[in-house]
Design a protein around this motif. Structure first.
Motif, PDB file in Angstrom:
ATOM      1  N   VAL A  43       0.913  -1.110   0.047  1.00  0.00           N
ATOM      2  CA  VAL A  43       0.029  -0.015  -0.081  1.00  0.00           C
ATOM      3  C   VAL A  43       0.969   1.185   0.033  1.00  0.00           C
ATOM      4  N   SER A  44       0.819   2.225  -1.101  1.00  0.00           N
ATOM      5  CA  SER A  44       1.672   2.993  -1.239  1.00  0.00           C
ATOM      6  C   SER A  44       1.061   4.574  -1.169  1.00  0.00           C
ATOM      7  N   GLY A  45      -0.295   4.397  -1.550  1.00  0.00           N
ATOM      8  CA  GLY A  45      -1.051   5.994  -1.137  1.00  0.00           C
ATOM      9  C   GLY A  45      -1.223   6.571   0.050  1.00  0.00           C
ATOM     10  N   TYR A  46      -0.946   7.857   0.314  1.00  0.00           N
ATOM     11  CA  TYR A  46      -1.093   8.435   1.394  1.00  0.00           C
ATOM     12  C   TYR A  46      -2.540   8.151   2.288  1.00  0.00           C
ATOM     13  N   GLN A  47      -3.652   8.273   1.611  1.00  0.00           N
ATOM     14  CA  GLN A  47      -4.987   8.126   2.260  1.00  0.00           C
ATOM     15  C   GLN A  47      -5.186   6.680   2.285  1.00  0.00           C
ATOM     16  N   ILE A  49      -2.936   4.226   2.933  1.00  0.00           N
ATOM     17  CA  ILE A  49      -2.185   3.976   4.190  1.00  0.00           C
ATOM     18  C   ILE A  49      -2.794   4.418   5.418  1.00  0.00           C
ATOM     19  N   VAL A  50      -3.606   5.576   5.514  1.00  0.00           N
ATOM     20  CA  VAL A  50      -4.219   6.098   6.721  1.00  0.00           C
ATOM     21  C   VAL A  50      -5.420   5.135   6.778  1.00  0.00           C
ATOM     22  N   THR A  51      -5.977   4.799   5.938  1.00  0.00           N
ATOM     23  CA  THR A  51      -7.322   3.847   5.830  1.00  0.00           C
ATOM     24  C   THR A  51      -7.051   2.334   6.575  1.00  0.00           C
ATOM     25  N   VAL A  52      -5.709   1.892   6.381  1.00  0.00           N
ATOM     26  CA  VAL A  52      -5.224   0.692   7.063  1.00  0.00           C
ATOM     27  C   VAL A  52      -4.876   0.922   8.340  1.00  0.00           C
ATOM     28  N   LEU A  53      -3.986   1.955   8.586  1.00  0.00           N
ATOM     29  CA  LEU A  53      -3.569   2.264   9.877  1.00  0.00           C
ATOM     30  C   LEU A  53      -5.030   2.470  10.993  1.00  0.00           C
ATOM     31  N   MET A  54      -5.986   3.003  10.272  1.00  0.00           N
ATOM     32  CA  MET A  54      -7.137   3.739  11.279  1.00  0.00           C
ATOM     33  C   MET A  54      -8.394   2.423  11.224  1.00  0.00           C
ATOM     34  N   HIS A  55      -8.005   1.213  10.619  1.00  0.00           N
ATOM     35  CA  HIS A  55      -8.897   0.327  10.597  1.00  0.00           C
ATOM     36  C   HIS A  55      -8.980  -0.711  11.940  1.00  0.00           C
ATOM     37  N   PRO A  56      -9.951  -1.116  12.334  1.00  0.00           N
ATOM     38  CA  PRO A  56      -9.877  -1.978  13.728  1.00  0.00           C
ATOM     39  C   PRO A  56      -9.468  -3.130  13.260  1.00  0.00           C
ATOM     40  N   GLY A  57      -9.300  -3.839  12.094  1.00  0.00           N
ATOM     41  CA  GLY A  57      -9.033  -5.018  11.689  1.00  0.00           C
ATOM     42  C   GLY A  57      -7.678  -5.053  11.358  1.00  0.00           C
ATOM     43  N   ALA A 317       7.448   5.831   2.277  1.00  0.00           N
ATOM     44  CA  ALA A 317       8.248   6.611   1.602  1.00  0.00           C
ATOM     45  C   ALA A 317       7.559   7.185   0.406  1.00  0.00           C
ATOM     46  N   ALA A 318       6.745   6.270  -0.338  1.00  0.00           N
ATOM     47  CA  ALA A 318       5.904   6.645  -1.371  1.00  0.00           C
ATOM     48  C   ALA A 318       4.834   7.747  -1.015  1.00  0.00           C
ATOM     49  N   ALA A 319       4.172   7.229   0.230  1.00  0.00           N
ATOM     50  CA  ALA A 319       3.044   7.984   0.732  1.00  0.00           C
ATOM     51  C   ALA A 319       3.444   9.558   0.879  1.00  0.00           C
ATOM     52  N   ASN A 320       4.631   9.585   1.433  1.00  0.00           N
ATOM     53  CA  ASN A 320       5.053  11.029   1.637  1.00  0.00           C
ATOM     54  C   ASN A 320       5.400  11.835   0.242  1.00  0.00           C
ATOM     55  N   ARG A 321       5.171  11.159  -0.596  1.00  0.00           N
ATOM     56  CA  ARG A 321       5.614  11.724  -2.155  1.00  0.00           C
ATOM     57  C   ARG A 321       4.222  11.884  -2.834  1.00  0.00           C
ATOM     58  N   ASP A 322       3.124  11.513  -2.228  1.00  0.00           N
ATOM     59  CA  ASP A 322       1.738  11.369  -3.009  1.00  0.00           C
ATOM     60  C   ASP A 322       1.205  12.670  -3.415  1.00  0.00           C
ATOM     61  N   PRO A 323       1.032  13.094  -4.773  1.00  0.00           N
ATOM     62  CA  PRO A 323       0.675  14.122  -5.327  1.00  0.00           C
ATOM     63  C   PRO A 323      -0.619  14.560  -5.008  1.00  0.00           C
ATOM     64  N   LEU A 339       1.569  19.834   6.566  1.00  0.00           N
ATOM     65  CA  LEU A 339       2.465  19.224   7.300  1.00  0.00           C
ATOM     66  C   LEU A 339       2.252  17.937   7.793  1.00  0.00           C
ATOM     67  N   ARG A 340       1.071  17.160   7.744  1.00  0.00           N
ATOM     68  CA  ARG A 340       0.909  16.031   7.996  1.00  0.00           C
ATOM     69  C   ARG A 340       1.545  15.029   7.264  1.00  0.00           C
TER      70      ARG A 340
END
Length: 435
Positions: A43-47, A49-57, A317-323, A339-340
């Protein structure tokens, strides 16, 4: 898509071949922000990755999906009890014990100590005329900061640094069935010394508690909120905090400063911008390239449903460069509004020590910018000759030689920030689940 999979596999297996592959990141983000590699989904996209990190599963514990924990040494067993390796209510319980020590008020109280600690290390290195940013500054500084905030004497820092490096190595070593028993025994013996030191430290704080985090943790043990191994793991984590992450981040930030002389001018004119400069260096350099989560339930992300039982490899590293998140993502811009980023993680596992890292990094950058008025700061390295890290999860450099001879007719190194000057141009997977 097969060519993309092949290119990604090569990068994961041989990260030193190309430390910063923006072309690969652009392809992933444009063609497959969620890429199926079988049991692993990258998973390389910013949003995404956030979706995975915030998912309860999701879980950081690989055993949640039937994978083994990395490591069979006594140290590895303690590492697996550390806060970043815990999930759910267990993680929440432990993090709550540390949160008050990282409140905005306490962090601000630590600022002067962190800045003086950075100066104590940096000033003699500058006076020597040359040094290695990694070995001489970026390795000892995180431990020195930890010792400062935990009230451990300066005289103990060399020993603690050696033990912190032992912990950092344990995060990367693969101790499978073929591991050398003699090597494991040697590591266990070295860790026994660290364990004895930490237990003695905790006993002293329990007998005469102060207003420090170790003292509060010993009270929590006495109250039954921590057991013995939880306390040991907590203190070991605090003492080793920042090695690999802050170490890599500092080297990347200094490298950026050397490559962009205008940054030194900015920091001399506006020293309060140093944290923003360091933070942007973390976004662009991503010292933690990737982490991972074991999926205990199916997760819908980016138009893809990843089944339960899989592993999501999160390519920060990819997500931090997501246009889609950062305008002109390959450009260094400390003034950008978004900044986030994900260099310090996100959600429940966002790094508690991130503010300390920003303070320490900013202090180093300000010190180098001031020194640039009276010293020629440069490195013999070029982008083609940098010795990048040879493993995947943590990026950064293995060394960064910095030359800093006095300028002809230069004044004292600690001149005020309003004098113009310029830095010289430079010449020329189980383990990841725990992140």
């Amino acid at each position: 898509m097969e060519s993309l999979r092949h290119e990604l596999a090569r990068f994961i297996q041989q990260p030193a071949a190309q430390q910063d592959p923006p072309a690969l990141y652009r392809r992933l983000l444009a063609e497959a922000p969620v890429l199926d590699l079988g049991r692993v989904h990258v998973v390389s996209g910013y949003q995404e990755i956030v979706t995975v990190l915030m998912h309860p599963g999701t879980a950081v514990d690989p055993t949640a999906v039937g994978l083994p924990r990395a490591g069979s040494t006594a140290l590895a067993r303690i590492v697996n009890r550390m806060l970043p390796m815990r999930d759910g209510a267990d993680h929440t319980r432990l993090k709550r014990l540390a949160t008050t020590a990282f409140s905005a008020r306490r962090l601000e109280q630590m600022r002067a100590r962190i800045e003086s600690t950075a100066a104590r290390l940096l000033d003699p290195l500058l006076a020597a005329g040359s040094f290695d940013v990694v070995a001489d500054l970026a390795v000892p500084l995180p431990v020195a900061v930890s010792c400062a905030i935990l009230d451990i004497p300066d005289s103990e820092q060399d020993r603690v640094t050696g033990w912190a490096q032992l912990v950092a190595r344990s995060l990367l070593d693969d101790f499978g069935e073929q591991a050398d028993p003699a090597h494991i025994a040697a590591l266990d013996a070295e860790f026994d010394e660290f364990r004895a030191y930490v237990e003695e430290l905790c006993a002293a704080r329990a007998a005469a508690p102060g207003d420090d985090l170790i003292s509060r943790l010993t009270v929590a043990r006495a109250d039954g909120r921590l057991d013995h191994d939880d306390l040991l793991a907590f203190v070991v984590m605090l003492l080793a905090n920042g090695l690999e992450t802050l170490t890599s981040g500092l080297a990347l930030a200094v490298w950026q400063l050397l490559r962009e002389p205008a940054l030194a001018e900015l920091l001399r004119a506006r020293p309060e911008r140093a944290e923003a400069v360091f933070d942007e260096a973390q976004r662009l350099g991503s010292p933690v390239r990737a982490s991972a989560r074991a999926l205990t339930g199916e997760v819908a992300v980016g138009g893809t449903v990843i089944p339960a039982g899989r592993v999501a490899l999160l390519l920060y590293a990819a997500a931090n460069r997501d246009p889609r998140r950062f305008a002109e993502p390959d450009r260094f811009d400390p003034d950008r509004a978004e900044l986030r980023h994900l260099a310090f993680g996100h959600g429940a596992h966002h790094c508690l020590g991130a503010p300390l890292s920003l303070m320490a990094g900013a202090a180093v950058l300000r010190g180098l910018a001031r020194a640039g008025e009276t010293r020629e700061l440069s490195t013999p390295l070029t982008p083609d000759t940098v010795p990048w890290s040879t493993q995947f999860v943590f990026g950064g450099m293995r060394e960064l030689p910095l030359r800093c001879p006095p300028r002809a007719g230069g004044g004292p190194d600690l001149a005020g920030p309003d004098v113009p000057g310029r830095l010289a141009e430079p010449a020329g997977l189980a383990g990841a689940v725990r992140g």
